[in-house]
Design an enzyme around this catalytic site. Structure first.
Site, PDB file in Angstrom:
ATOM      1  N   ASP A 124      -6.949 -21.799   4.442  1.00  0.00           N
ATOM      2  CA  ASP A 124      -6.738 -22.873   3.472  1.00  0.00           C
ATOM      3  C   ASP A 124      -5.773 -22.434   2.370  1.00  0.00           C
ATOM      4  OD1 ASP A 124      -7.688 -25.483   2.046  1.00  0.00           O
ATOM      5  OD2 ASP A 124      -8.072 -23.908   0.565  1.00  0.00           O
TER       6      ASP A 124
ATOM      7  N   ASP B 157      -5.743 -23.840   9.364  1.00  0.00           N
ATOM      8  CA  ASP B 157      -5.975 -25.004   8.509  1.00  0.00           C
ATOM      9  C   ASP B 157      -4.629 -25.651   8.193  1.00  0.00           C
ATOM     10  OD1 ASP B 157      -7.424 -26.865   7.117  1.00  0.00           O
ATOM     11  OD2 ASP B 157      -7.843 -25.594   5.395  1.00  0.00           O
TER      12      ASP B 157
ATOM     13  N   HIS C 260       6.130   0.224  -5.073  1.00  0.00           N
ATOM     14  CA  HIS C 260       7.493  -0.138  -4.683  1.00  0.00           C
ATOM     15  C   HIS C 260       7.524  -1.481  -3.947  1.00  0.00           C
ATOM     16  CE1 HIS C 260       6.672   0.587  -0.450  1.00  0.00           C
ATOM     17  NE2 HIS C 260       5.992   1.644  -0.837  1.00  0.00           N
TER      18      HIS C 260
ATOM     19  N   GLU D   8       3.781   9.410  -1.313  1.00  0.00           N
ATOM     20  CA  GLU D   8       2.671   8.863  -0.550  1.00  0.00           C
ATOM     21  C   GLU D   8       2.045   9.929   0.342  1.00  0.00           C
ATOM     22  OE1 GLU D   8       0.113   7.278  -0.087  1.00  0.00           O
ATOM     23  OE2 GLU D   8       0.829   5.216   0.197  1.00  0.00           O
TER      24      GLU D   8
END
Length: 470
Positions: free
Chosen positions: A124, A9, A275, A351
């Site tokens: 958009d 777009d 982070h 993690e």
């Protein structure tokens, strides 16, 4: 042959006026957002911006696979009809752009489809983000983009039943949409992947997904073709078990939140900071505790400075605890320098270890480890080869939570950590099933918050706030 969907777009505020474009490349098979592109192009017309968005989307798709089949979807009837060869191109500004678009792929590999504007919200929003950045004298940055999340939330809110009076005005409809992961791309990063990759994982987990996004992930933001009976059975069992557990807890303790008794005292509040961005984030790669332990990128360091300034302005953080991984420590120390606090490390906040998947994109994992990926998406006790399951992550995160709520009772502490630990803390606070991990959006340097009360209950106060990055 791989199949891509390109949604593009462009817009101009004045026509001609300040203009920009946005485009998204989606894996047609998985719904994963593979690339986003957006740019402020100065003063131009709507049609020029739309064509530039098309060219950018096609070039991004070619960069991924020049042999791919590409299906372009745009809400510009002009561009779709001209590129399909049904309308002549008369305007001198359009001819070179159309010729450039036609050269990216052989015509036999590209098809075009017109779609209504409400179905082109992701591109958009990217175009509008680019124009907003141009207005500020900046270039669009993928790390600060919320286009995928915003588009998904808008679609979900439009499809959802009306809530109680004032619900939409209060933003509750959008919050529900974000948590439910309804719409294209579903919800979010399961792990330390960019929002787009996360969204890809969501796409594979959520039956509401349609071919698109992210989103990457969103995801941001998104049933996979391989979601089988086992996955549905496991999800049903998990949901039933969670509902039974909630019913039991409801008879044992008062609920926290707006109905909490006044005698519970000041809660321990965790401000949960993901982070800042690393070099792997825009490349949408799994980045856990078993990989290269990357540092923050230049963008990530800027994000850390911005969140530090925002937290300093709020003035509520009394202590800082960080995951031991480098990207979290760097983010934490940037905040600590602004607040005048020390940084304490907590190994339980690291993690997930993604084992053999470290450094790979979601699409690469699907190609190389399809059976393991299906099992991982279907059950929290499945782990990547050589990696860690979400059940294992939940146990260590819960242990860290219990230790920290005791150590910081009645205080507000900043936890600088990663996607999976934050989502796990939120999921546990809400009493949500394991599949909820796939239905949350967490951007780099985003802020969430959970309060923990003396009776053991918790209240989610904030999720994925990125206002400090805009």
């Amino acid at each position: 042959m791989r199949e891509f969907i390109v949604e593009a777009d462009g817009g101009s505020r004045g026509n001609p006026g300040p203009a920009g474009y946005g485009s998204v490349v989606i894996d047609a098979a998985t719904g994963e957002t593979l690339m986003e592109a957006a740019e402020y192009i100065g003063v131009a017309t709507n049609n020029v911006a739309e064509y530039k968005g098309l060219v950018a989307g096609l070039k991004a798709a070619r960069q991924l696979d020049p042999e791919a089949s590409v299906h372009v979807r745009m809400d510009s009837k002009l561009v779709v009809e001209q590129m399909s060869g049904r309308w002549k191109i008369k305007h001198p500004d359009m001819k070179p752009l159309a010729a450039e678009a036609a050269r990216v792929f052989p015509s036999s590999q590209v098809t075009y489809e017109w779609i209504p504007r409400e179905k082109n919200k992701h591109a958009d929003r990217l175009a509008n983000e680019a124009m907003d950045a141009g207005k500020r004298g900046e270039q669009w940055s993928p790390s600060a983009s919320t286009a995928e999340f915003d588009a998904r939330a808008a679609r979900s809110a439009a499809e959802a039943p009306a809530g109680p009076p004032g619900d939409a005005a209060a933003g509750a409809a959008r919050a529900r949409a974000a948590l439910a992961g309804v719409g294209r791309g579903g919800g979010a990063a399961l792990a330390e992947v960019s929002p787009e990759v996360s969204s890809a994982a969501s796409s594979a987990a959520s039956p509401a997904a349609s071919p698109q996004v992210s989103s990457a992930v969103s995801s941001h933001g998104g049933a996979a073709e391989d979601a089988d009976t086992r996955a549905a059975h496991n999800a049903t069992q998990a949901t039933q078990a969670t509902q039974a557990s909630r019913a039991t807890r409801a008879t044992q303790a008062p609920r926290a939140g707006w109905a909490a008794p006044a005698d519970l005292g000041t809660p321990a509040t965790f401000v949960l900071l993901r982070h800042g961005e690393t070099a792997l984030t825009p490349e949408k790669r799994f980045s856990g505790s078993g990989g290269s332990d990357p540092s923050l990128s230049d963008v990530g360091r800027e994000q850390a400075e911005r969140v530090a300034a925002a937290l300093a302005a709020r003035g509520t953080v009394q202590a800082i605890v960080s995951s031991p991984l480098k990207r979290c420590q760097e983010t934490a120390h940037t905040v600590a320098a602004r607040l005048g606090l020390d940084v304490h490390l907590e190994d339980g906040l690291r993690e997930t270890d993604f084992g053999a998947w470290e450094g790979l994109t979601f699409g690469e994992v699907r190609e190389r480890h399809p059976e393991e990926l299906n099992a991982w998406l279907a059950s929290p006790d499945a782990a990547p080869p050589g990696g860690e399951s979400f059940d294992a992550v939940t146990r260590r995160v819960a242990a860290a939570r219990d230790h920290l709520t005791s150590a910081y009772a009645g205080r507000t502490v900043l936890l600088v950590t990663h996607v999976t630990p934050i989502k796990t803390l939120v999921r546990l606070a809400l009493g949500a099933p394991p599949e909820a991990l796939f239905r949350m959006e967490l951007s780099a340097a985003s802020v969430s918050a959970v309060a923990y009360y003396a009776d053991g209950n918790a209240s989610l106060r904030l999720l994925n706030d990125t206002s400090h990055l805009r």
